[in-house]
Design a protein around this motif. Structure first.
Motif, PDB file in Angstrom:
ATOM      1  N   PHE A 116       2.967  -3.947  -6.291  1.00  0.00           N
ATOM      2  CA  PHE A 116       2.166  -4.412  -5.437  1.00  0.00           C
ATOM      3  C   PHE A 116       0.152  -4.308  -5.402  1.00  0.00           C
ATOM      4  O   PHE A 116       0.556  -3.562  -6.700  1.00  0.00           O
ATOM      5  N   ASP A 117      -0.330  -4.497  -4.808  1.00  0.00           N
ATOM      6  CA  ASP A 117      -1.703  -5.098  -5.697  1.00  0.00           C
ATOM      7  C   ASP A 117      -2.532  -4.935  -3.942  1.00  0.00           C
ATOM      8  O   ASP A 117      -3.714  -4.361  -4.806  1.00  0.00           O
ATOM      9  N   ASN A 118      -2.091  -4.295  -2.837  1.00  0.00           N
ATOM     10  CA  ASN A 118      -2.777  -3.638  -1.921  1.00  0.00           C
ATOM     11  C   ASN A 118      -4.281  -5.178  -1.578  1.00  0.00           C
ATOM     12  O   ASN A 118      -5.084  -4.624  -0.724  1.00  0.00           O
ATOM     13  N   GLU A 119      -4.027  -6.534  -1.400  1.00  0.00           N
ATOM     14  CA  GLU A 119      -4.512  -6.965  -1.462  1.00  0.00           C
ATOM     15  C   GLU A 119      -3.483  -8.425  -0.801  1.00  0.00           C
ATOM     16  O   GLU A 119      -2.705  -8.665  -1.435  1.00  0.00           O
ATOM     17  N   THR A 120      -3.649  -8.536  -0.059  1.00  0.00           N
ATOM     18  CA  THR A 120      -2.843  -9.642   1.097  1.00  0.00           C
ATOM     19  C   THR A 120      -2.162 -10.936   0.556  1.00  0.00           C
ATOM     20  O   THR A 120      -0.918 -11.208   0.876  1.00  0.00           O
ATOM     21  N   ARG A 121      -2.595 -11.933   0.198  1.00  0.00           N
ATOM     22  CA  ARG A 121      -2.544 -12.386  -0.661  1.00  0.00           C
ATOM     23  C   ARG A 121      -1.272 -12.829  -1.947  1.00  0.00           C
ATOM     24  O   ARG A 121      -0.247 -13.751  -1.871  1.00  0.00           O
ATOM     25  N   ASN A 163      21.156  -7.670  -3.453  1.00  0.00           N
ATOM     26  CA  ASN A 163      21.715  -7.230  -3.780  1.00  0.00           C
ATOM     27  C   ASN A 163      21.754  -6.207  -5.320  1.00  0.00           C
ATOM     28  O   ASN A 163      22.280  -5.663  -6.563  1.00  0.00           O
ATOM     29  N   THR A 164      20.099  -5.765  -5.425  1.00  0.00           N
ATOM     30  CA  THR A 164      19.664  -4.993  -7.158  1.00  0.00           C
ATOM     31  C   THR A 164      18.809  -3.996  -5.804  1.00  0.00           C
ATOM     32  O   THR A 164      17.864  -4.401  -5.392  1.00  0.00           O
ATOM     33  N   LYS A 165      18.795  -2.945  -6.761  1.00  0.00           N
ATOM     34  CA  LYS A 165      17.654  -1.843  -5.963  1.00  0.00           C
ATOM     35  C   LYS A 165      16.384  -2.337  -6.477  1.00  0.00           C
ATOM     36  O   LYS A 165      16.269  -2.832  -7.593  1.00  0.00           O
ATOM     37  N   VAL A 166      15.513  -1.819  -6.080  1.00  0.00           N
ATOM     38  CA  VAL A 166      13.922  -2.626  -5.932  1.00  0.00           C
ATOM     39  C   VAL A 166      13.304  -1.187  -6.073  1.00  0.00           C
ATOM     40  O   VAL A 166      13.204  -0.143  -5.133  1.00  0.00           O
ATOM     41  N   TYR A 167      12.008  -0.847  -7.415  1.00  0.00           N
ATOM     42  CA  TYR A 167      11.214   0.120  -7.482  1.00  0.00           C
ATOM     43  C   TYR A 167      10.199  -0.777  -6.636  1.00  0.00           C
ATOM     44  O   TYR A 167       9.225  -1.761  -8.090  1.00  0.00           O
ATOM     45  N   CYS A 168       8.862  -0.423  -6.173  1.00  0.00           N
ATOM     46  CA  CYS A 168       7.664  -1.196  -6.018  1.00  0.00           C
ATOM     47  C   CYS A 168       6.695  -0.513  -6.110  1.00  0.00           C
ATOM     48  O   CYS A 168       6.889   0.757  -5.403  1.00  0.00           O
ATOM     49  N   VAL A 169       6.226  -0.833  -6.911  1.00  0.00           N
ATOM     50  CA  VAL A 169       4.476   0.096  -7.099  1.00  0.00           C
ATOM     51  C   VAL A 169       3.951  -0.227  -6.553  1.00  0.00           C
ATOM     52  O   VAL A 169       3.111  -1.376  -6.308  1.00  0.00           O
ATOM     53  N   ILE A 170       3.065   1.041  -6.332  1.00  0.00           N
ATOM     54  CA  ILE A 170       2.457   0.504  -5.061  1.00  0.00           C
ATOM     55  C   ILE A 170       0.800   1.800  -5.705  1.00  0.00           C
ATOM     56  O   ILE A 170       1.262   2.297  -6.577  1.00  0.00           O
ATOM     57  N   ALA A 171      -0.204   1.422  -5.096  1.00  0.00           N
ATOM     58  CA  ALA A 171      -1.485   1.922  -5.914  1.00  0.00           C
ATOM     59  C   ALA A 171      -1.441   3.684  -5.351  1.00  0.00           C
ATOM     60  O   ALA A 171      -2.007   4.817  -5.190  1.00  0.00           O
ATOM     61  N   ALA A 172      -1.053   3.677  -4.118  1.00  0.00           N
ATOM     62  CA  ALA A 172      -1.011   5.462  -3.293  1.00  0.00           C
ATOM     63  C   ALA A 172      -0.101   5.697  -2.423  1.00  0.00           C
ATOM     64  O   ALA A 172       0.307   4.822  -1.627  1.00  0.00           O
ATOM     65  N   ASP A 173       0.385   6.919  -2.148  1.00  0.00           N
ATOM     66  CA  ASP A 173       0.947   7.448  -0.849  1.00  0.00           C
ATOM     67  C   ASP A 173       1.061   6.815   0.265  1.00  0.00           C
ATOM     68  O   ASP A 173       2.012   6.981   1.181  1.00  0.00           O
ATOM     69  N   SER A 174      -0.454   7.039   0.478  1.00  0.00           N
ATOM     70  CA  SER A 174      -0.364   7.286   1.414  1.00  0.00           C
ATOM     71  C   SER A 174      -0.557   5.036   2.083  1.00  0.00           C
ATOM     72  O   SER A 174      -0.233   4.660   3.447  1.00  0.00           O
ATOM     73  N   LEU A 175       0.036   3.785   1.630  1.00  0.00           N
ATOM     74  CA  LEU A 175       0.245   2.774   1.877  1.00  0.00           C
ATOM     75  C   LEU A 175       2.285   2.349   1.819  1.00  0.00           C
ATOM     76  O   LEU A 175       2.151   1.628   2.019  1.00  0.00           O
ATOM     77  N   ILE A 176       2.447   3.928   1.555  1.00  0.00           N
ATOM     78  CA  ILE A 176       4.143   3.377   1.784  1.00  0.00           C
ATOM     79  C   ILE A 176       4.789   3.878   3.677  1.00  0.00           C
ATOM     80  O   ILE A 176       5.163   2.376   3.569  1.00  0.00           O
ATOM     81  N   PHE A 196       1.947   4.033  -9.348  1.00  0.00           N
ATOM     82  CA  PHE A 196       1.663   4.841 -10.706  1.00  0.00           C
ATOM     83  C   PHE A 196       0.269   4.164 -10.846  1.00  0.00           C
ATOM     84  O   PHE A 196       0.231   4.592 -12.406  1.00  0.00           O
ATOM     85  N   GLY A 197      -0.360   4.223 -10.522  1.00  0.00           N
ATOM     86  CA  GLY A 197      -1.710   4.738 -10.659  1.00  0.00           C
ATOM     87  C   GLY A 197      -2.398   3.557 -11.512  1.00  0.00           C
ATOM     88  O   GLY A 197      -3.672   4.319 -12.281  1.00  0.00           O
ATOM     89  N   LEU A 198      -2.035   2.468 -11.738  1.00  0.00           N
ATOM     90  CA  LEU A 198      -2.674   1.525 -12.951  1.00  0.00           C
ATOM     91  C   LEU A 198      -2.864   0.265 -11.823  1.00  0.00           C
ATOM     92  O   LEU A 198      -2.141  -0.220 -11.313  1.00  0.00           O
ATOM     93  N   SER A 199      -4.526   0.426 -12.303  1.00  0.00           N
ATOM     94  CA  SER A 199      -5.411  -0.730 -11.568  1.00  0.00           C
ATOM     95  C   SER A 199      -5.095  -1.517 -11.835  1.00  0.00           C
ATOM     96  O   SER A 199      -4.978  -2.593 -11.082  1.00  0.00           O
ATOM     97  N   GLN A 200      -4.284  -2.812 -13.747  1.00  0.00           N
ATOM     98  CA  GLN A 200      -3.921  -3.466 -13.743  1.00  0.00           C
ATOM     99  C   GLN A 200      -2.268  -3.439 -12.442  1.00  0.00           C
ATOM    100  O   GLN A 200      -1.535  -2.812 -12.834  1.00  0.00           O
ATOM    101  N   PRO A 201      -2.080  -4.201 -12.324  1.00  0.00           N
ATOM    102  CA  PRO A 201      -0.995  -4.371 -11.746  1.00  0.00           C
ATOM    103  C   PRO A 201       0.101  -5.343 -12.067  1.00  0.00           C
ATOM    104  O   PRO A 201       1.499  -5.301 -11.811  1.00  0.00           O
TER     105      PRO A 201
END
Length: 420
Positions: A42-47, A62-75, A97-102
């Motif tokens: 996830f990129d914290n950009e709406t589009r 039917n599959t476990k999903v790990y959502c990568v986000i920029a900050a805990d505050s976005l949960i 994950f703290g990586l600026s490149q998503p």
């Protein structure tokens, strides 16, 4: 007496299975092999995030999903969004994950062996070869190293497997395998990232870590997948890109079949960008025609059209009240030969081959929406039928990827499967 052959065959079968299941050689699996989970960025950009939400929606049942986000505050924000889509949060986990490149596929990825053990492969990372001007290089390298470490720490905390490291630069989007020992690589990408390494040295390194026996070198990727914001030709400007990642234009549909982007002739007459891509794909097609698989057999090559050309038109105006227009105008006026009130077209890297294979579904791009030409809808349908033919055991889910295309990526770039 009649039972003897049966027991003999059973004994051989069990022996063979035991031998296979105790093989500790790690390899990069084909993407149609079983998955234990899926990572979606996830990129914290709406589009862009709208596309990621649709990906999670298609997979999480039917599959476990790990959502990568920029900050805990976005949960809470993403939880609320998922709940509005009537998604259960039971199979979704949020990770910082703290990586600026998503593009989660590129920095590090998973290997496995026949015992289903996993290992993490960590090639060197150079942010797609991007280098700022010399004045900012020191700060860029420090930031890149810090961001990279934070990414790795969080990845390893979530997936605590052993790690292999290589000094060679390789990105997940530049790696395509058939699961039987054949790897596709792209010269324009590899030689840009590893200018001091010959192809022979790179092949040796790839064989060492990825469990492959053969490398097929494609020449160059499509014209719209260039380096960052760049002039493709005349006043057509690319929107991000990786110099030709293979997942934009050439993929294995199965061990013996290759999908290759190949623009329709009519498309090449209507726009200069497709014309460049067409000439490049002719070269790649010639390479694949001569190539053979791990057993010496030729591949079946299936041509996949490009999406209809759909650039964004700008009249450059560095004083525009529209922020996007103002920023684009300033960048291209300052760095290139353009001036105020010139007409430019920004071209996102768009492809039907930036798709994602999951356990039960395959997520493929679609580009038509209300207000767009019917030719775009017809092409979406033509591509869907091709995928139905080559993936008969999976449900085809079509997702509009443009929010990611505008950010320099796609469905495949913004995800990564966790092998089983």
């Amino acid at each position: 007496m009649k039972l003897f052959p049966f027991f003999l065959l059973f004994s051989i079968f069990v022996s063979g299975q035991k031998s296979k299941n105790t093989d500790t050689t790690y390899y990069f699996p084909a993407e149609w092999e079983p998955h234990r989970g899926m990572i979606v960025s996830f990129d914290n950009e709406t589009r862009a995030d709208s596309v990621s939400v649709n990906m999670v929606k298609a997979v999480c049942c039917n599959t476990k999903v790990y959502c990568v986000i920029a900050a805990d505050s976005l949960i809470p924000y993403y939880k609320s969004w998922f709940q509005k889509e009537n998604l259960s949060l039971d199979s979704i986990r949020f990770i910082l994950f703290g990586l600026s490149q998503p593009s989660i596929r590129d920095p590090i990825f998973f290997l496995k062996n026949d015992r289903r053990d996993l290992k993490i492969m960590d090639f060197r990372w150079v942010d797609y070869g991007y280098q700022p001007d010399s004045a900012g290089l020191k700060n860029f390298l420090q930031w890149n190293a810090k961001d990279r470490k934070l990414f790795k720490d969080n990845f390893l905390a979530t997936f605590p497997f052993s790690t292999e490291q290589s000094d060679m630069v390789a990105e997940g989007g530049s790696i395509e395998v058939n699961g039987k020992g054949v790897l596709l690589q792209v010269e324009s990408v590899n030689m840009h990232r590893n200018p001091t390494l010959t192809k022979e040295i790179q092949e040796k390194e790839l064989k060492k870590y990825l469990g492959i026996s053969k490398v097929i070198w494609l020449k160059i990727g499509p014209a719209d997948d260039g380096q960052g914001d760049n002039i493709i030709t005349a006043n057509y400007i690319g929107m991000g890109g990786a110099w030709g990642h293979v997942d934009e234009f050439c993929r294995f549909a199965n061990a013996g079949t290759l999908f290759l982007t190949y623009p329709d002739v009519l498309d090449t007459l209507n726009n200069p960008v497709s014309k460049i891509t067409f000439e490049r794909m002719k070269i790649n097609y010639g390479i694949l025609e001569k190539a053979t698989d791990q057993d010496g057999n030729h591949f079946k090559i299936v041509k996949i059209p490009e999406p209809d050309f759909d650039p964004i038109r700008y009249i450059l105006d560095s004083a525009s009240i529209d922020k996007r227009t103002r920023n684009y105008s300033k960048y291209f006026i300052d760095n290139y030969h353009f001036k105020n009130y010139d007409t430019c077209y920004t071209v996102p890297a768009s492809s039907y081959l930036n798709y994602l294979v999951t356990n039960h579904k395959i997520l493929i791009p679609k580009y038509w929406r209300e207000g767009k030409p019917l030719s775009m809808k017809e092409k979406d349908e033509r591509v869907r039928k091709i995928f139905e033919k080559y993936f008969p055991d999976r449900e085809i889910v079509q997702i509009d990827p443009r929010g990611l295309n505008y950010r320099g990526g796609g469905i495949h770039c913004w995800s990564q499967q966790i092998p089983y």
